[in-house]
Design a protein around this motif. Structure first.
Motif, PDB file in Angstrom:
ATOM      1  N   PHE A 519       0.829  -1.198   0.000  1.00 56.32           N
ATOM      2  CA  PHE A 519       0.000   0.000   0.000  1.00 56.32           C
ATOM      3  C   PHE A 519       0.867   1.253   0.000  1.00 56.32           C
ATOM      4  N   ASP A 522      -1.162   7.060   0.520  1.00 56.92           N
ATOM      5  CA  ASP A 522      -2.552   7.528   0.490  1.00 56.92           C
ATOM      6  C   ASP A 522      -3.558   6.388   0.634  1.00 56.92           C
ATOM      7  N   SER A 524      -3.855   3.721  -1.296  1.00 51.48           N
ATOM      8  CA  SER A 524      -4.112   2.992  -2.535  1.00 51.48           C
ATOM      9  C   SER A 524      -3.116   1.848  -2.698  1.00 51.48           C
ATOM     10  N   GLU A 526      -0.184   0.100  -4.249  1.00 55.92           N
ATOM     11  CA  GLU A 526       1.008   0.479  -5.012  1.00 55.92           C
ATOM     12  C   GLU A 526       1.533  -0.674  -5.857  1.00 55.92           C
ATOM     13  N   THR A 706      -9.670  -1.157  -0.030  1.00 58.06           N
ATOM     14  CA  THR A 706      -9.257   0.208  -0.367  1.00 58.06           C
ATOM     15  C   THR A 706     -10.373   1.206  -0.095  1.00 58.06           C
TER      16      THR A 706
END
Length: 729
Positions: A519, A522, A524, A526, A706
């Protein structure tokens, strides 16, 4: 691609038989199309031979010679026996069938046939083990070690026999050829190999090898085959030996394999195998009864001699009966390497079409039957990790030693796993033994590698960067933590075997696995590693102890947030979501162990359903749940040094549970949950339909979504499945 080689070999050989003189070749139209144009056939044969030269080069690249030199005494004995026994029996058969008027050509043909039938090819066995998914098993490792020794021994014997033959015919020419061969080997290993290591050293970490180096090495492989052919040796030997001189594994060996293997195996090798088998002529095979009879007998006798000798050698060393027989069959397998030898003999006019046809059909039968028999005899998954002993955190005594297997795949996994280990509150009275395993994908080599690192080891291996962090953790907790570091390099589909085998052998109670998603700051995603996800799922299915999947989402402005940042106040807030069941009880046991640390605040949140929805029936799981929660509810019984709170939240369905989780998730640095796989409950009803990652369970899946605006780290715990009173629990 290598694991599909054995599977496709039979198909390619059958296609060759179909197109050859035996079946379609009898038809005038097909015969004129395939066999009348000599130049066309020569072009196809040359293309196939070039492809096989490149195949042998890649086999040399993927073969780790050190396997032969670091093999155990048992592997060395079996390797030599696997060659000597069939050769000895074959020579006896040769003498028994030898006639006074027999020509030298027939004698040479039969001697060469016996020799090749007796050899054990490392490449063929590695492909077979990969096909059967037993490359990492104890049986597979022994077979690789023994076949590596046998392969090296075969190379030496071939060199000696061919040199003796040359010296007997023309001593002056033989002297030049021998000197050229020795100089060739010396230059490869003492000049070319150091240069290739220099190429690796000058390549930045994580960067690919330059294309110019790859092309130069490929040209040298072709040049090596031409060189050995010039000195009256097979071009295959030159390419194979040059491949041995190339450093295996990443970055150079893996780059060569990645660029060449698919095209070589998928195109050139298919052409070579098909055109080679097209030469089989069943009609000529039956013309000479004595030749046909001898060929059949020595193929069967040498096969049986190898099977029996390898079986006795392994059974004598206390290997189980079925495993010994499976091992013997593996060592007796035949494939593409033997086919290449026979093609070389018929090209050089030292083997008749009749003998060639029998031997090639023998390879087809062998490569078809042996894998089937090995599968029937050896099924490691059916018994390897059967849990008859309870290796869970719940069954540990309160102050007993806890043994943990910590697995890492990428360097960013290490720090969070070490923080989690530190949270388990190791003390001198309740010590912690950590087995740190760095799992690496096998690239550019055939044989898996297992490394036990020494504490004072000084090496440039990238895995040691992770090992140093664990050693530092041990030094910071020198009186309560012991660390043993290992690296396992294996194919992705077999990585779980390294993990489960180590957990079984080291008698660990808990395995820590990193989540396959990375992650960003932010929240999200990665990066996503599907290979690691498959490994995690396989470990969950087979683990001989309890397992935890750690999801690291704790980040700050610098990109990282540690779980424990101060030594003066409780700095780590842990939440434990409890619904019920054995996985939740195991997770709670771990959470209570963490709560021994005065720097930890633990809150146990139990999700309960209204009696209107759940009823008043108390089952056995409910009784066990109440028992494990008793000391949590009675805070004073745990001890004044512990900071434990207990709360209950009502949840009558999945959406209500999701609302509860969203309301509390940002209150903690770490949340611990049980996996509860395929366990239905009123509290989470409906969540399973939206579950993206079944390996985390419905609650764990919700926590890593998420859509959840949170940076909390999550640990999903599954209790060991063990066998009790004839049933799995």
């Amino acid at each position: 691609m290598a694991d599909s080689l054995i599977i496709n070999l039979g198909d390619m050989m059958q296609a060759g038989l179909l197109l050859g003189h035996t079946v379609l070749g009898k038809l005038d139209t097909v015969n004129e199309l395939l066999f009348s144009q000599r130049s066309g056939i020569e072009i196809i044969d040359t293309t196939g031979l070039f492809g096989f030269v490149m195949f042998m080069f890649l086999m040399g690249v993927k073969m780790d010679l050190t396997v032969a030199f670091r093999s155990t005494k048992r592997a060395a004995v079996i390797g030599f026996i696997s060659i000597l026994a069939p050769i000895t029996v074959g020579l006896i058969i040769f003498e028994a069938f030898k006639k006074p008027e027999q020509s030298k050509e027939v004698n040479l043909e039969r001697l060469l046939g016996t020799t090749i039938e007796s050899l054990t090819s490392f490449s063929v066995i590695a492909c077979l083990l990969s096909e059967l998914n037993i490359l990492n098993s104890e049986l597979g490792r022994l077979a690789l070690s023994a076949s590596a020794i046998a392969d090296v021994g075969t190379l030496i014997l071939v060199f000696i026999f061919s040199s003796m033959a040359k010296w007997a015919i023309a001593p002056s020419v033989a002297a030049v050829n021998t000197a050229g061969s020795i100089a060739f080997v010396v230059i490869l290993f003492f000049v070319c190999r150091p240069v290739m290591f220099w190429v690796i050293k000058t390549t930045p970490d994580g960067k690919p090898i330059k294309e110019v180096y790859i092309m130069f090495i490929v040209m040298m492989a072709i040049g090596s085959s031409i060189f050995t052919h010039f000195f009256s040796d097979s071009p295959l030997i030159g390419a194979f030996v040059f491949g041995l001189s190339v450093p295996d594994g990443p970055p150079l060996g893996s780059a060569l394999v990645d660029k060449l293997e698919c095209f070589v195996n998928g195109v050139f090798l298919a052409v070579f195998t098909t055109t080679s088998t097209m030469r089989v002529d069943v009609k000529s095979m039956m013309e000479n009864r004595s030749t046909f009879l001898f060929s059949i007998i020595f193929v069967c006798v040498t096969f049986l001699a190898k099977v029996i000798s390898c079986f006795i050698a392994t059974f004598w060393s206390l290997m189980p009966l079925k495993d010994s027989l499976a091992f013997a069959l593996i060592m007796s397998s035949k494939g593409i390497v033997e086919l290449s030898y026979f093609c070389s003999f018929i090209d050089n006019k030292i083997m008749s079409t009749a003998t060639f046809s029998v031997l090639v059909l023998g390879i087809l039968v062998n490569s078809t039957i042996v894998p089937v028999l090995v599968k029937l005899l050896y099924d490691p998954d059916s018994r390897r990790y059967a849990g008859y002993e309870k290796r869970t955190l719940m069954h540990l005594k309160p102050d007993s030693e806890i043994r943990v297997l910590a697995c890492t795949h990428r360097s960013e996994n290490v720090s969070t796993i070490i923080e989690l280990l530190d949270l388990t509150c190791p003390t001198k009275e309740s010590p912690q033994v950590v087995f740190a395993l760095h799992i690496v994908e096998l690239k550019g080599r055939d044989s898996p590698v297992f490394i036990a690192h020494q504490k004072n080891e000084n090496s440039a291996l990238s895995s040691l960067e992770n090992i140093f962090a664990y050693n530092q953790y041990e030094q910071n907790n020198w009186d309560s933590v012991t660390v043993y570091a290992f690296t396992a390099i294996s194919p992705p589909k077999l990585m779980h075997e390294d993990i489960c085998t180590m957990a079984l052998n080291k008698q660990t109670s808990f395995i820590i696995l990193p989540f396959h998603r990375k992650f960003s700051t932010d929240g999200s995603v990665e990066d996503e590693n599907s290979m690691m996800r498959n490994v995690n799922c396989s470990v969950l299915d087979r683990a001989p102890c309890s397992v935890g999947i750690l999801i690291d989402r704790g980040v700050d402005d610098r990109g990282k947030k540690t779980l424990k940042t101060s030594s003066r106040m409780p700095t780590c807030s842990i939440g434990m979501l409890f619904i019920g069941g054995k996985d939740d009880r195991e997770a709670l046991t771990l959470a209570k162990r963490m709560a021994r640390d005065p720097q930890v605040n633990l809150t146990v949140i139990r999700l309960i359903a209204d009696h209107h929805y759940s009823g008043n029936i108390m089952d056995w799981d409910g009784i066990l749940d109440s028992e494990v929660l008793k000391d949590v509810k009675q805070k004073n019984e745990v001890g004044n040094s512990c900071n434990i709170m207990y709360a209950e939240e009502v949840s009558n369905d999945g959406p209500q549970a999701a609302g509860v989780i969203r309301s509390i998730v940002n209150n903690y640095d770490l949340i611990i949950v049980g996996r509860r796989y395929k366990v239905e409950s009123v509290q989470t009803m409906g969540l399973a339909e939206w579950c993206e990652f079944p390996e985390l369970g419905v609650v764990g899946d919700l926590l890593v979504s998420t859509d959840l605006d949170s940076s909390v780290s999550v640990l999903v715990v599954q209790q060991q499945y063990y066998v009790e009173l004839g049933r799995a629990r």
